[in-house]
Write a protein that holds these residues in place. Sequence first.
Motif, PDB file in Angstrom:
ATOM      1  N   LEU A  17       0.631  -1.197  -0.225  1.00 61.16           N
ATOM      2  CA  LEU A  17       0.056  -0.138   0.038  1.00 61.16           C
ATOM      3  C   LEU A  17       0.489   0.894   0.009  1.00 61.16           C
ATOM      4  N   PHE A  18       1.895   1.408   1.107  1.00 56.45           N
ATOM      5  CA  PHE A  18       2.601   2.690   0.849  1.00 56.45           C
ATOM      6  C   PHE A  18       3.366   2.400  -0.499  1.00 56.45           C
ATOM      7  N   VAL A  19       4.162   1.439  -1.118  1.00 57.67           N
ATOM      8  CA  VAL A  19       4.554   1.540  -2.982  1.00 57.67           C
ATOM      9  C   VAL A  19       3.503   2.298  -3.630  1.00 57.67           C
ATOM     10  N   ALA A  20       2.309   1.645  -3.607  1.00 57.01           N
ATOM     11  CA  ALA A  20       1.036   2.581  -4.277  1.00 57.01           C
ATOM     12  C   ALA A  20       0.799   3.626  -4.345  1.00 57.01           C
ATOM     13  N   PHE A  21       1.222   3.968  -2.998  1.00 57.46           N
ATOM     14  CA  PHE A  21       0.688   5.646  -2.918  1.00 57.46           C
ATOM     15  C   PHE A  21       1.178   6.283  -3.215  1.00 57.46           C
ATOM     16  N   THR A  22       2.723   5.458  -3.187  1.00 54.38           N
ATOM     17  CA  THR A  22       4.068   6.950  -3.040  1.00 54.38           C
ATOM     18  C   THR A  22       4.688   6.437  -4.840  1.00 54.38           C
ATOM     19  N   GLN A  23       4.445   5.654  -5.521  1.00 52.60           N
ATOM     20  CA  GLN A  23       4.477   5.613  -7.072  1.00 52.60           C
ATOM     21  C   GLN A  23       3.966   5.294  -7.705  1.00 52.60           C
ATOM     22  N   PRO A  24       4.714   6.962  -8.778  1.00 52.85           N
ATOM     23  CA  PRO A  24       3.778   6.347  -9.818  1.00 52.85           C
ATOM     24  C   PRO A  24       3.453   4.911 -10.191  1.00 52.85           C
ATOM     25  N   VAL A  25       1.994   4.773 -10.681  1.00 50.27           N
ATOM     26  CA  VAL A  25       1.688   3.933 -11.387  1.00 50.27           C
ATOM     27  C   VAL A  25       1.725   3.534 -12.984  1.00 50.27           C
ATOM     28  N   PHE A  26       2.473   3.413 -13.734  1.00 48.89           N
ATOM     29  CA  PHE A  26       2.675   3.721 -15.191  1.00 48.89           C
ATOM     30  C   PHE A  26       1.973   2.530 -15.981  1.00 48.89           C
ATOM     31  N   SER A  27       1.112   2.169 -15.383  1.00 49.57           N
ATOM     32  CA  SER A  27       0.157   0.329 -16.420  1.00 49.57           C
ATOM     33  C   SER A  27      -1.209   1.608 -16.146  1.00 49.57           C
ATOM     34  N   GLN A  28      -1.332   2.857 -15.310  1.00 51.20           N
ATOM     35  CA  GLN A  28      -3.017   2.917 -15.302  1.00 51.20           C
ATOM     36  C   GLN A  28      -3.450   4.350 -16.237  1.00 51.20           C
ATOM     37  N   ALA A  29      -4.428   4.047 -16.759  1.00 48.34           N
ATOM     38  CA  ALA A  29      -4.388   5.305 -18.084  1.00 48.34           C
ATOM     39  C   ALA A  29      -5.125   6.156 -17.009  1.00 48.34           C
ATOM     40  N   ILE A  30      -4.942   7.904 -17.068  1.00 47.26           N
ATOM     41  CA  ILE A  30      -5.651   8.281 -16.550  1.00 47.26           C
ATOM     42  C   ILE A  30      -6.869   9.421 -17.556  1.00 47.26           C
ATOM     43  N   PRO A  31      -8.764   8.923 -17.674  1.00 45.36           N
ATOM     44  CA  PRO A  31      -9.744   9.186 -18.330  1.00 45.36           C
ATOM     45  C   PRO A  31      -9.309  10.603 -18.919  1.00 45.36           C
ATOM     46  N   VAL A  32     -10.036  10.526 -20.239  1.00 46.05           N
ATOM     47  CA  VAL A  32      -9.767  11.980 -20.888  1.00 46.05           C
ATOM     48  C   VAL A  32     -11.397  11.828 -21.622  1.00 46.05           C
ATOM     49  N   THR A  33     -12.257  13.051 -21.104  1.00 44.58           N
ATOM     50  CA  THR A  33     -13.422  13.069 -21.675  1.00 44.58           C
ATOM     51  C   THR A  33     -13.511  13.834 -22.230  1.00 44.58           C
ATOM     52  N   ILE A  34     -14.629  14.190 -23.486  1.00 45.13           N
ATOM     53  CA  ILE A  34     -15.065  15.403 -24.387  1.00 45.13           C
ATOM     54  C   ILE A  34     -17.145  15.273 -23.173  1.00 45.13           C
ATOM     55  N   GLN A  35     -17.193  16.794 -23.481  1.00 44.26           N
ATOM     56  CA  GLN A  35     -18.552  17.032 -22.379  1.00 44.26           C
ATOM     57  C   GLN A  35     -18.933  17.921 -23.507  1.00 44.26           C
ATOM     58  N   GLN A  36     -20.297  17.675 -23.678  1.00 50.55           N
ATOM     59  CA  GLN A  36     -20.776  19.719 -24.029  1.00 50.55           C
ATOM     60  C   GLN A  36     -21.956  19.927 -23.061  1.00 50.55           C
ATOM     61  N   ASP A  37     -22.060  20.810 -22.369  1.00 51.96           N
ATOM     62  CA  ASP A  37     -23.394  21.282 -21.771  1.00 51.96           C
ATOM     63  C   ASP A  37     -24.621  21.772 -22.784  1.00 51.96           C
ATOM     64  N   ALA A  38     -25.451  21.918 -21.696  1.00 50.62           N
ATOM     65  CA  ALA A  38     -26.699  22.379 -22.006  1.00 50.62           C
ATOM     66  C   ALA A  38     -26.079  24.193 -22.903  1.00 50.62           C
ATOM     67  N   ASP A  39     -25.475  24.410 -23.169  1.00 54.58           N
ATOM     68  CA  ASP A  39     -25.410  25.700 -23.765  1.00 54.58           C
ATOM     69  C   ASP A  39     -24.844  25.709 -25.152  1.00 54.58           C
ATOM     70  N   ASP A  40     -24.821  24.230 -25.049  1.00 56.74           N
ATOM     71  CA  ASP A  40     -23.705  24.267 -26.332  1.00 56.74           C
ATOM     72  C   ASP A  40     -21.707  24.387 -25.820  1.00 56.74           C
ATOM     73  N   ASN A  41     -21.389  24.607 -24.817  1.00 56.15           N
ATOM     74  CA  ASN A  41     -19.884  25.014 -24.688  1.00 56.15           C
ATOM     75  C   ASN A  41     -19.538  23.490 -24.723  1.00 56.15           C
ATOM     76  N   TRP A  42     -18.354  23.317 -25.324  1.00 54.22           N
ATOM     77  CA  TRP A  42     -17.970  22.018 -25.308  1.00 54.22           C
ATOM     78  C   TRP A  42     -16.271  22.034 -24.305  1.00 54.22           C
ATOM     79  N   THR A  43     -15.797  20.892 -23.597  1.00 56.10           N
ATOM     80  CA  THR A  43     -15.115  20.995 -23.049  1.00 56.10           C
ATOM     81  C   THR A  43     -14.175  19.766 -22.324  1.00 56.10           C
ATOM     82  N   LEU A  44     -13.170  19.494 -22.430  1.00 54.73           N
ATOM     83  CA  LEU A  44     -11.905  18.487 -22.381  1.00 54.73           C
ATOM     84  C   LEU A  44     -11.430  18.377 -20.553  1.00 54.73           C
TER      85      LEU A  44
END
Length: 449
Positions: A17-44
């Motif tokens: 647990l110590f290693v997991a929280f103190t070392q970078p985990v290079f096998s884990q993707a960070i999710p990236v999404t695209i969203q459009q709000d009610a006013d049609d504004n796009w945000t990454l």
Amino acid sequence: MKNPVSNFCKFVTSALLFVAFTQPVFSQAIPVTIQQDADDNWTLFRNNEPYYVKGVGGSVELDKAVSIGANSIRTWGIDNAGEILDAAQEKGLTVLLGLWLQHERHGFDYDNAEKVKQQLAHFTEVVEKYKNHPALLAWGVGNEVDLFYTNTNVWYAVNDIAKMIHEKDPNHPTMTVTAGLDTIETRLLLERCPEIDIYGINTYGDLGNVAKQLRTTKWNKPYMITEWGPNGHWEVQKTIWQVPVEQSSSEKAISYKERYAKYIAGDRKMCMGSYVFLWGQKQETTATWYGLFDEKGLSSQAVDELERIWTGKEPINTAPVLTDVKLNGQQKGDSVLIQPFSTCSAIATATDANGDKLKYVWEVVYESTDIKAGGDVEAKPAALKGLGIKTKGNTVTFTAPEKEGPYRLYLFIYDGEGHYAYQNIPFYVLPGDAATDKGPGVMWKKQGL
């Protein structure tokens, strides 16, 4: 009595647990999404947080990129992709990873089903390899495959690769990048590339028209400006011998500042950010046209403007500001004509806000004859020797070359603090009989010499 095995298990669990929280985990993707709000504004969104791209096109000078407020870098292909992704992750940057699709102008046939299939298989392996890297922001499926093309089947190939990416990697959006913006092309993307999430546009002097043109063509997704900077070499004034006149480093800095404010930050509704070009140096028409740095990594005034834009802070030390250069009393857009062997003189006007001592370096270079397109590699022309160049402060004298033809006088100004300024003036050495009505000189006689 305590169970020693149980104690050991607890120790191992705690250690993991110590290693997991103190070392970078290079096998884990960070999710990236695209969203459009009610006013049609796009945000990454990256990791569920809004992520506006303040990017640089290139993978060098990463420490400098971070220091001026950049958060992302762009590549055009997968050369050294692993090293680049790792370096970006270490410095807190993301990567728009380019997948370099083959170009029709380089001989690729998009009617050749087997070749297209092989290309798709190759990129399938690439996506599998890098899809979980935490520095990955998005996939750039092709760069300017539309340049000088005739076979629009390339867009089906782009879509097939984007579809494969969505199947293999649900965590990162897809993008394709075109050379400028064309109404017919945008409609082709809408029709043939539904798997493309973001439209990437490389544009220079035409940047101000992008937002309106996209809306006119009914583009219904977000976009990014994936290359932007000074006026392109095809968009500027030319001399009477038809070579382009380049902006000075200070003129470019002003255009970077104004264009970003008006046309990139000015369209937050659809534009998710940008990648400035070029974060590095290369020969393209001239040695200075697009690079924000010189060959030694010294930065130009445009980098100072980007730091002001992205951080809201004043740089500690800034590049020299170049206001004027004259060759034989003429400026860079004056089509300077010179007699062979004549004595030439030039003078520059520059300032440095920090009071740094400025060093002026002048050189005469042959006009480039190795002009390519689309960023293809060009050979840098050699500087001339034996012209008796004599520098005194901000002035220089030299003897004009003997051989008729086009040249450029380059000026580089260094502040000794990691910065430089530059300008070049195209000039033409006339044939020896230019003052007569015979021989090649007749052409120049007609120009009013």
